[in-house]
Design a protein around this motif. Structure first.
Motif, PDB file in Angstrom:
ATOM      1  N   ARG A 172      -0.184  -5.391   3.737  1.00 42.67           N
ATOM      2  CA  ARG A 172       0.841  -4.796   4.608  1.00 42.67           C
ATOM      3  C   ARG A 172       2.203  -5.460   4.430  1.00 42.67           C
ATOM      4  N   ARG A 176       5.680  -3.497   3.252  1.00 43.35           N
ATOM      5  CA  ARG A 176       6.401  -3.137   4.477  1.00 43.35           C
ATOM      6  C   ARG A 176       7.750  -2.485   4.188  1.00 43.35           C
ATOM      7  N   ALA A 179       7.316   0.974   2.816  1.00 41.31           N
ATOM      8  CA  ALA A 179       6.745   1.887   3.797  1.00 41.31           C
ATOM      9  C   ALA A 179       7.783   2.305   4.841  1.00 41.31           C
ATOM     10  N   ARG A 180       8.564   1.358   5.317  1.00 40.91           N
ATOM     11  CA  ARG A 180       9.560   1.705   6.333  1.00 40.91           C
ATOM     12  C   ARG A 180      10.656   2.593   5.747  1.00 40.91           C
ATOM     13  N   GLU A 182      10.141   4.749   3.433  1.00 43.75           N
ATOM     14  CA  GLU A 182       9.495   6.056   3.263  1.00 43.75           C
ATOM     15  C   GLU A 182       9.615   6.907   4.529  1.00 43.75           C
ATOM     16  N   THR A 191       7.722  -2.386  15.034  1.00 43.65           N
ATOM     17  CA  THR A 191       7.412  -0.972  14.815  1.00 43.65           C
ATOM     18  C   THR A 191       6.080  -0.589  15.433  1.00 43.65           C
ATOM     19  N   ALA A 260       3.902   0.033   7.510  1.00 41.78           N
ATOM     20  CA  ALA A 260       5.163   0.097   8.244  1.00 41.78           C
ATOM     21  C   ALA A 260       5.042  -0.488   9.641  1.00 41.78           C
TER      22      ALA A 260
END
Length: 364
Positions: A172, A176, A179-180, A182, A191, A260
């Motif tokens: 993760r 991160r 992903a954020r 995205e 989050t 994320a």
């Protein structure tokens, strides 16, 4: 020597299909010559998911099972006879060396057909409280594997929940930022991920939307999967500079959603609980208030281990989120402790453990 032939019975819902396919992937990694056939019905999600993942799907008649002993249980034997006959013929056609069942209305005829066709059975139970099919299957099985300690099946071996490689191998922290980006989230804000399964959950939607102002005012950003049919669930755009609240219909990439997030607000189906634990994502679990109480049982060990919170569906409200979720998400040290406990309780190698059991049984 001909390749081993393995039949996997796990149709209906994602809770049966996903661990079945995770096992199939693990078996294929071990031996690409294996013949792997998934058994399902025409009415389940497997008709779409299994072929998309590259596996052969053969259809058998469904046998709907009541969750509790009722008069409907008396109808089951009549439904079973024809389904077992057809499934036994299919197992002989496949020359199956083992049948692996994951419960539900696909598994029961597969278990009984395997006994008729003299094929050994392996059972995997995902939930802390097993359903009728697996309670029957466990009595016929050569080996019984379960996700959680204390699952009441005879001779059960705890292996955990077989998970997709994209989840079990997820780092993760490393993903991160990607992903954020995205999901159009800020890189550094705490989050919250809100999701209620593939179709969403009305009570989670109401509570999260009602708490939107409190969350974002505290600097917490939200990624909220409302469900594809819940188009009335909306949150006005946040003012410039405030934490974003992003609403999507569905999450195709759960790995990125988990990466994320710092905390999830979610149901506690067996796969969900296993996934968040495996990736070390703490969660506030809201068990589905119907059924036989298995969702509460699924979540309780992780909550007891310090990896999550639990709130009953009737008690979930915007005020509960403001009182419990916001303080946790804005306390970095406490949040890190929850994440560490979640990860310590998770299992990332259940697919490999179950694959080893299946191959041992198939080889006799």
């Amino acid at each position: 020597m001909s390749p081993l032939s393995i039949a996997l019975a796990g149709g209906g819902t994602g809770g049966h299909i996903e661990p079945m396919l995770a096992l199939a992937d693990a078996l294929r990694r071990r031996d690409d010559d294996l013949t792997i056939t998934c058994l399902g019905t025409a009415r389940g999600m497997e008709t779409r998911i299994v072929p998309a993942r590259g596996y052969d799907l053969r259809l058998i008649p469904p046998v709907p099972l009541p969750r509790k002993p009722t008069l409907d249980l008396l109808k089951v034997p009549g439904r079973v006879v024809g389904a077992v006959r057809q499934t036994a013929a299919l197992l002989r056609e496949l020359d199956a060396d083992v049948v692996v069942g994951f419960g539900g209305y696909v598994a029961l005829p597969a278990y009984l057909a395997a006994r008729r066709a003299h094929v050994p059975v392996v059972v995997h139970e995902q939930n802390a409280l097993p359903g009728l099919a697996n309670r029957i299957g466990a009595r016929l099985a050569a080996r019984v594997a379960v996700t959680a300690p204390g699952t009441p099946l005879r001779h059960a071996e705890v292996v955990g929940m077989p998970l997709r490689g994209a989840i079990s191998g997820l780092d993760r922290a490393a993903r991160r930022a990607e992903a954020r980006a995205e999901f159009d989230l800020d890189a550094d804000r705490p989050t919250l991920l809100v999701f209620g399964g593939s179709q969403g959950a009305a009570s989670l939607n109401r509570a999260a939307v009602g708490a939107a102002d409190a969350l974002t005012a505290a600097g917490v950003q939200v990624l909220h999967a409302r469900g594809p049919k819940n188009t009335d669930v909306e949150v006005p755009a946040r003012p410039a500079g405030e934490a974003p609240y992003v609403v999507v219909d569905y999450l195709d990439r759960m790995d990125l959603a988990y990466a994320a997030a710092d905390l999830a607000l979610c149901r506690s189906g067996a796969v969900t609980v296993a996934e968040v634990a495996a990736v070390g994502l703490p969660a506030a679990f809201v068990p589905l208030p119907i059924g036989n109480g298995e969702q509460r049982r699924n979540a309780q060990p992780l909550v007891d281990a310090g990896g999550g919170l639990l709130v009953e569906d009737a008690d979930l409200s915007p005020a509960w989120i403001e009182q419990h979720v916001v303080p946790l998400l804005t306390d970095a040290d406490r949040l890190a402790g929850f994440a560490a406990h979640a990860k310590a309780a998770g299992a990332r190698d259940a697919d490999e453990k179950l694959a080893e059991i299946v191959l041992e049984v198939a080889r006799g």
